[in-house]
Design a protein around this motif. Structure first.
Motif, mmCIF file in Angstrom:
data_model
loop_
_atom_site.group_PDB
_atom_site.id
_atom_site.type_symbol
_atom_site.label_atom_id
_atom_site.label_comp_id
_atom_site.label_asym_id
_atom_site.label_seq_id
_atom_site.Cartn_x
_atom_site.Cartn_y
_atom_site.Cartn_z
ATOM 1 N N TYR A 137 -3.873 8.653 10.842
ATOM 2 C CA TYR A 137 -5.075 8.424 10.023
ATOM 3 C C TYR A 137 -4.793 8.756 8.555
ATOM 4 C CZ TYR A 137 -9.839 8.722 8.270
ATOM 5 O OH TYR A 137 -10.976 8.524 7.537
ATOM 6 N N LEU A 138 -4.086 9.844 8.315
ATOM 7 C CA LEU A 138 -3.745 10.216 6.937
ATOM 8 C C LEU A 138 -2.849 9.173 6.293
ATOM 9 C CD1 LEU A 138 -3.108 14.053 7.370
ATOM 10 C CD2 LEU A 138 -5.077 12.947 6.292
ATOM 11 N N TYR A 139 -1.904 8.622 7.061
ATOM 12 C CA TYR A 139 -1.064 7.537 6.554
ATOM 13 C C TYR A 139 -1.920 6.335 6.161
ATOM 14 C CZ TYR A 139 3.164 9.821 8.406
ATOM 15 O OH TYR A 139 4.197 10.685 8.654
ATOM 16 N N ALA A 140 -2.832 5.957 7.050
ATOM 17 C CA ALA A 140 -3.710 4.811 6.794
ATOM 18 C C ALA A 140 -4.607 5.063 5.587
ATOM 19 C CB ALA A 140 -4.552 4.515 8.035
ATOM 20 N N ALA A 141 -5.117 6.293 5.481
ATOM 21 C CA ALA A 141 -5.999 6.638 4.367
ATOM 22 C C ALA A 141 -5.253 6.597 3.032
ATOM 23 C CB ALA A 141 -6.599 8.025 4.589
ATOM 24 N N LEU A 142 -4.032 7.120 3.022
ATOM 25 C CA LEU A 142 -3.228 7.089 1.800
ATOM 26 C C LEU A 142 -3.002 5.660 1.321
ATOM 27 C CD1 LEU A 142 -0.430 9.780 2.336
ATOM 28 C CD2 LEU A 142 -2.016 9.644 0.413
ATOM 29 N N THR A 143 -2.663 4.792 2.263
ATOM 30 C CA THR A 143 -2.408 3.391 1.916
ATOM 31 C C THR A 143 -3.696 2.689 1.494
ATOM 32 O OG1 THR A 143 -0.658 3.373 3.582
ATOM 33 C CG2 THR A 143 -1.355 1.254 2.737
ATOM 34 N N TYR A 144 -4.774 2.965 2.216
ATOM 35 C CA TYR A 144 -6.055 2.302 1.938
ATOM 36 C C TYR A 144 -6.605 2.684 0.573
ATOM 37 C CZ TYR A 144 -11.047 1.270 2.259
ATOM 38 O OH TYR A 144 -12.317 0.819 1.998
ATOM 39 N N TYR A 145 -6.584 3.964 0.242
ATOM 40 C CA TYR A 145 -7.191 4.420 -1.001
ATOM 41 C C TYR A 145 -6.286 4.233 -2.227
ATOM 42 C CZ TYR A 145 -11.020 6.330 1.731
ATOM 43 O OH TYR A 145 -12.117 6.465 2.556
ATOM 44 N N THR A 146 -5.097 3.718 -2.037
ATOM 45 C CA THR A 146 -4.220 3.392 -3.172
ATOM 46 C C THR A 146 -3.963 1.895 -3.261
ATOM 47 O OG1 THR A 146 -2.237 3.765 -1.806
ATOM 48 C CG2 THR A 146 -3.042 5.628 -3.097
ATOM 49 N N LYS A 147 -4.722 1.091 -2.500
ATOM 50 C CA LYS A 147 -4.456 -0.353 -2.420
ATOM 51 C C LYS A 147 -4.659 -1.075 -3.754
ATOM 52 C CE LYS A 147 -9.074 -1.582 -0.693
ATOM 53 N NZ LYS A 147 -9.817 -2.224 0.420
ATOM 54 N N LYS A 148 -5.483 -0.492 -4.639
ATOM 55 C CA LYS A 148 -5.701 -1.125 -5.939
ATOM 56 C C LYS A 148 -4.455 -1.053 -6.818
ATOM 57 C CE LYS A 148 -10.719 -0.480 -6.051
ATOM 58 N NZ LYS A 148 -11.874 0.126 -6.782
ATOM 59 N N ARG A 149 -3.626 -0.052 -6.558
ATOM 60 C CA ARG A 149 -2.334 0.062 -7.254
ATOM 61 C C ARG A 149 -1.276 -0.532 -6.336
ATOM 62 N NH1 ARG A 149 -2.537 6.187 -9.880
ATOM 63 N NH2 ARG A 149 -4.515 5.907 -11.029
ATOM 64 N N ILE A 150 -1.014 -1.783 -6.502
ATOM 65 C CA ILE A 150 -0.205 -2.547 -5.548
ATOM 66 C C ILE A 150 1.182 -1.947 -5.332
ATOM 67 C CG2 ILE A 150 0.830 -4.796 -5.053
ATOM 68 C CD1 ILE A 150 -1.450 -6.058 -6.639
ATOM 69 N N ILE A 151 1.877 -1.639 -6.407
ATOM 70 C CA ILE A 151 3.243 -1.109 -6.284
ATOM 71 C C ILE A 151 3.240 0.243 -5.588
ATOM 72 C CG2 ILE A 151 5.275 -0.319 -7.546
ATOM 73 C CD1 ILE A 151 4.639 -2.366 -9.702
ATOM 74 N N VAL A 152 2.324 1.115 -6.014
ATOM 75 C CA VAL A 152 2.221 2.441 -5.398
ATOM 76 C C VAL A 152 1.872 2.317 -3.920
ATOM 77 C CG1 VAL A 152 0.942 4.631 -5.394
ATOM 78 C CG2 VAL A 152 1.549 3.544 -7.563
ATOM 79 N N SER A 153 0.940 1.428 -3.613
ATOM 80 C CA SER A 153 0.505 1.219 -2.229
ATOM 81 C C SER A 153 1.656 0.740 -1.349
ATOM 82 C CB SER A 153 -0.638 0.210 -2.187
ATOM 83 O OG SER A 153 -1.074 0.003 -0.861
ATOM 84 N N ARG A 154 2.469 -0.157 -1.884
ATOM 85 C CA ARG A 154 3.612 -0.674 -1.116
ATOM 86 C C ARG A 154 4.635 0.428 -0.843
ATOM 87 N NH1 ARG A 154 4.735 -6.554 -4.085
ATOM 88 N NH2 ARG A 154 2.905 -7.624 -3.180
ATOM 89 N N ILE A 155 4.882 1.246 -1.849
ATOM 90 C CA ILE A 155 5.836 2.349 -1.675
ATOM 91 C C ILE A 155 5.319 3.322 -0.616
ATOM 92 C CG2 ILE A 155 6.884 4.357 -2.780
ATOM 93 C CD1 ILE A 155 6.906 2.735 -5.392
ATOM 94 N N ILE A 156 4.034 3.663 -0.720
ATOM 95 C CA ILE A 156 3.425 4.577 0.251
ATOM 96 C C ILE A 156 3.468 3.974 1.651
ATOM 97 C CG2 ILE A 156 1.246 5.628 0.992
ATOM 98 C CD1 ILE A 156 0.595 6.066 -1.963
ATOM 99 N N ARG A 157 3.202 2.675 1.753
ATOM 100 C CA ARG A 157 3.221 2.002 3.058
ATOM 101 C C ARG A 157 4.601 2.100 3.702
ATOM 102 N NH1 ARG A 157 -0.341 -1.595 4.798
ATOM 103 N NH2 ARG A 157 -1.096 -1.899 2.668
ATOM 104 N N VAL A 158 5.634 1.864 2.908
ATOM 105 C CA VAL A 158 7.010 1.947 3.413
ATOM 106 C C VAL A 158 7.315 3.364 3.880
ATOM 107 C CG1 VAL A 158 9.447 1.816 2.777
ATOM 108 C CG2 VAL A 158 7.877 0.021 2.031
ATOM 109 N N ILE A 159 6.907 4.354 3.089
ATOM 110 C CA ILE A 159 7.143 5.762 3.442
ATOM 111 C C ILE A 159 6.404 6.130 4.727
ATOM 112 C CG2 ILE A 159 6.748 8.157 2.735
ATOM 113 C CD1 ILE A 159 7.172 7.236 -0.162
ATOM 114 N N CYS A 160 5.148 5.654 4.838
ATOM 115 C CA CYS A 160 4.329 5.975 6.013
ATOM 116 C C CYS A 160 4.888 5.355 7.291
ATOM 117 C CB CYS A 160 2.892 5.504 5.790
ATOM 118 S SG CYS A 160 1.983 6.488 4.578
ATOM 119 N N TYR A 161 5.537 4.217 7.164
ATOM 120 C CA TYR A 161 6.218 3.625 8.312
ATOM 121 C C TYR A 161 7.533 4.355 8.590
ATOM 122 C CZ TYR A 161 3.406 -0.579 9.249
ATOM 123 O OH TYR A 161 2.409 -1.442 9.642
ATOM 124 N N ALA A 162 8.236 4.690 7.504
ATOM 125 C CA ALA A 162 9.587 5.246 7.639
ATOM 126 C C ALA A 162 9.600 6.620 8.299
ATOM 127 C CB ALA A 162 10.255 5.322 6.268
#
Length: 217
Positions: free
Chosen positions: A67-92
């Protein structure tokens, strides 16, 4: 006023899961493998209540982290580059932990646990190199690599076809169901994580044995 605030919280609670459903589900499954193995034993072998509670605690921790991974990605989605980096980290992170755990189980028959970290801290560079050359190039090392490849492909496909999943999760009744199901797991998960963080006070294997025997584990 208080009821309005509670309503807002309950409405906001499922949003990260609904909007980041592939990320939430895949990280939850990866993080819950050991708990599901334990739960299977509870059903098949009729383990006692303590084991059921332990399985619930592990699944709660996995749910909370996902849930924390999803929340981090969701609440940073407006910052596309940051969101993508966080998404990769949350999967990794969960993938690396799962693959490490799988590798250790295949080679040594034991899952990843804090004792490995202490042993790793006492290992020099030569010993680490010999270990990697011996086990990574083995049959079990190849199996682990194939599992890693399958997981990575699954994550890629899930993200590519994310809009299909969102069509399902955007139904109103799904949001309510997710909220009702998540609350007990999240409450227990946050509580359990607060207890587990005491492991950072451990400095030796003896202290680790004492920590591992604590009632809340």
């Amino acid at each position: 006023m208080a009821l309005k605030n509670v309503k807002k919280i309950l409405q906001a609670l499922p949003k990260p899961i609904i909007e980041e459903f592939p990320l939430f589900v895949l990280t939850l499954v990866i993080a819950s493998i050991e708990a599901l193995r334990l739960l299977h034993g509870c059903i098949v072998a009729h383990y006692g209540l303590n084991v059921w509670i332990q399985a619930f605690r592990f699944i709660s921790i996995a749910t909370t982290i996902s849930y924390l991974y999803a929340a981090l990605t969701y609440y940073t989605k407006k910052r596309i580059i940051v969101s993508r980096i966080i998404r990769v980290i949350c999967y990794a992170i969960p993938i690396i932990l799962f693959i490490t755990n799988t590798f250790l189980r295949l080679n040594f028959g034991l899952p990843l646990n804090p004792s490995y970290i202490l042993i790793l801290g006492e290992t020099n560079t030569r010993e680490a190199s010999d270990f990697l050359s011996t086990f990574l190039l083995s049959k079990n090392g190849a199996i682990t690599s194939v599992i890693l490849l399958v997981i990575c492909i699954t994550c890629y496909v899930a993200e590519k076809y994310k809009p299909i999943f969102l069509k399902l999760t955007h139904k109103k009744w799904i949001g309510s169901s997710i909220c009702c199901l998540s609350i007990p797991f999240l409450i227990n998960g946050f509580y359990s994580i607060s207890k587990i963080t005491t492991i950072f006070q451990v400095n030796s294997l003896k202290q680790l044995d004492i920590w591992g025997g604590a009632k809340y584990l």
